[in-house]
Design a protein around this motif. Structure first.
Motif, mmCIF file in Angstrom:
data_model
loop_
_atom_site.group_PDB
_atom_site.id
_atom_site.type_symbol
_atom_site.label_atom_id
_atom_site.label_comp_id
_atom_site.label_asym_id
_atom_site.label_seq_id
_atom_site.Cartn_x
_atom_site.Cartn_y
_atom_site.Cartn_z
ATOM 1 N N TRP A 64 60.725 -25.632 -2.725
ATOM 2 C CA TRP A 64 59.334 -25.378 -2.341
ATOM 3 C C TRP A 64 58.955 -23.928 -2.628
ATOM 4 N N LEU A 65 59.816 -22.996 -2.229
ATOM 5 C CA LEU A 65 59.525 -21.581 -2.451
ATOM 6 C C LEU A 65 59.357 -21.265 -3.927
ATOM 7 N N VAL A 66 60.248 -21.786 -4.754
ATOM 8 C CA VAL A 66 60.173 -21.521 -6.194
ATOM 9 C C VAL A 66 58.910 -22.145 -6.779
ATOM 10 N N ARG A 67 58.648 -23.389 -6.428
ATOM 11 C CA ARG A 67 57.459 -24.057 -6.979
ATOM 12 C C ARG A 67 56.187 -23.303 -6.621
ATOM 13 N N LYS A 68 56.049 -22.927 -5.361
ATOM 14 C CA LYS A 68 54.839 -22.228 -4.929
ATOM 15 C C LYS A 68 54.720 -20.867 -5.608
ATOM 16 N N ALA A 69 55.831 -20.133 -5.704
ATOM 17 C CA ALA A 69 55.790 -18.803 -6.320
ATOM 18 C C ALA A 69 55.437 -18.889 -7.796
ATOM 19 N N VAL A 70 55.974 -19.889 -8.500
ATOM 20 C CA VAL A 70 55.671 -20.061 -9.920
ATOM 21 C C VAL A 70 54.219 -20.497 -10.109
ATOM 22 N N GLU A 71 53.757 -21.421 -9.293
ATOM 23 C CA GLU A 71 52.370 -21.888 -9.404
ATOM 24 C C GLU A 71 51.387 -20.748 -9.187
ATOM 25 N N ARG A 72 51.725 -19.814 -8.301
ATOM 26 C CA ARG A 72 50.825 -18.684 -8.052
ATOM 27 C C ARG A 72 50.793 -17.717 -9.229
ATOM 28 N N GLN A 73 51.745 -17.859 -10.151
ATOM 29 C CA GLN A 73 51.718 -17.081 -11.393
ATOM 30 C C GLN A 73 51.161 -17.913 -12.552
#
Length: 252
Positions: A46-55
């Motif tokens: 979840w953390l990785v997906r959200k952080a990547v999506e915000r980029q």
């Protein structure tokens, strides 16, 4: 809109789409709670997906045996892996506080690796040393931090099995006296009828693993700003109110 302007707009949009990051990430085929699961999203995923999506990017996950995941990131078959530890910092790019120190503020989380034995058996682990041990200690193949600590203690390891179920069966059938595995996963397994009342978890963890999003080194060098932004985004997310709300439900 003049035709030339429309064409320019199309070219800009195409360039933006071409520049978007589609991150290919491998995870362990074993459940590794609370960080990752092969069949649903864990805290780290979840953390990785959200952080990547915000980029402006996207993430796809592939569950494979951990040794294959590590090798795949090192060779570039995958862009990144969840959850490498500091033991892999020489071959996989991790967030660094300085040249020698991994930045745990940008980690995905911690996991206790615990010691199991057959109920009523004598071999033990007191948090510092093993006792009454006459066979190699079983653990998941390819977990370098466990391999290194056993070696430092002068204790033989048995990493011939990869799936949790295979290791538990070896312990249950007396093909080893002690087993080290993910503590949260062990709790789930020991609640099953096959193991309940037959195996037990010793009180002291063997090691606390801090897991990260680790990148292929060439990918990191080619996309340094993006990768650093994702790592910083993970740190911000872990300090957010949203994280406090969703984290418990992602742990299992």
């Amino acid at each position: 809109m003049p035709r030339s302007w429309a064409l320019a707009a199309i070219l800009v949009l195409a360039a933006g789409a071409a520049g978007a990051h589609a991150l290919k990430v491998c995870i362990p085929s074993n459940p590794f709670p609370p960080i990752s699961f092969p069949d649903h999203e864990g805290q780290g995923q979840w953390l990785v997906r959200k952080a990547v999506e915000r980029q402006g990017g996207t993430v796809s996950y592939e569950a494979v045996p951990w040794p294959r995941c590590v090798k795949g990131v090192q060779t570039g078959d995958y862009d990144a892996a969840i959850p490498p530890t500091v033991t892999l910092a020489a071959s996989i790019a991790l967030p660094m506080r300085d040249e020698k120190t991994v930045d745990d503020a940008k980690a995905l989380g911690n996991t206790n690796m615990v010691v199991l034995r057959r109920l009523g058996s004598k071999p033990g682990w007191d948090g510092r040393a093993f006792s009454g041990l006459s066979t190699p200690v079983i653990f998941n193949r390819g977990i370098v931090s466990i391999r290194d600590k056993l070696a430092a203690l002068g204790v033989a390891g048995d990493e011939g099995a990869q799936p949790n179920e295979s290791m538990l069966q070896k312990l249950l059938r007396g093909r080893g006296e002690l087993l080290i595995m993910n503590g949260n996963a062990a709790l789930v397994e020991l609640a099953e009828a096959e193991y309940a009342g037959k195996l037990e978890i010793l009180p002291e963890p063997f090691i606390v693993m801090t897991g990260h999003l680790g990148f292929n080194k060439s990918y990191y060098l080619a996309n340094r700003a993006f990768v650093e932004a994702v790592w910083s985004g993970i740190a911000r997310l872990r300090n957010s109110a949203e994280w406090q709300s969703v984290a418990p439900g992602l742990a299992k």
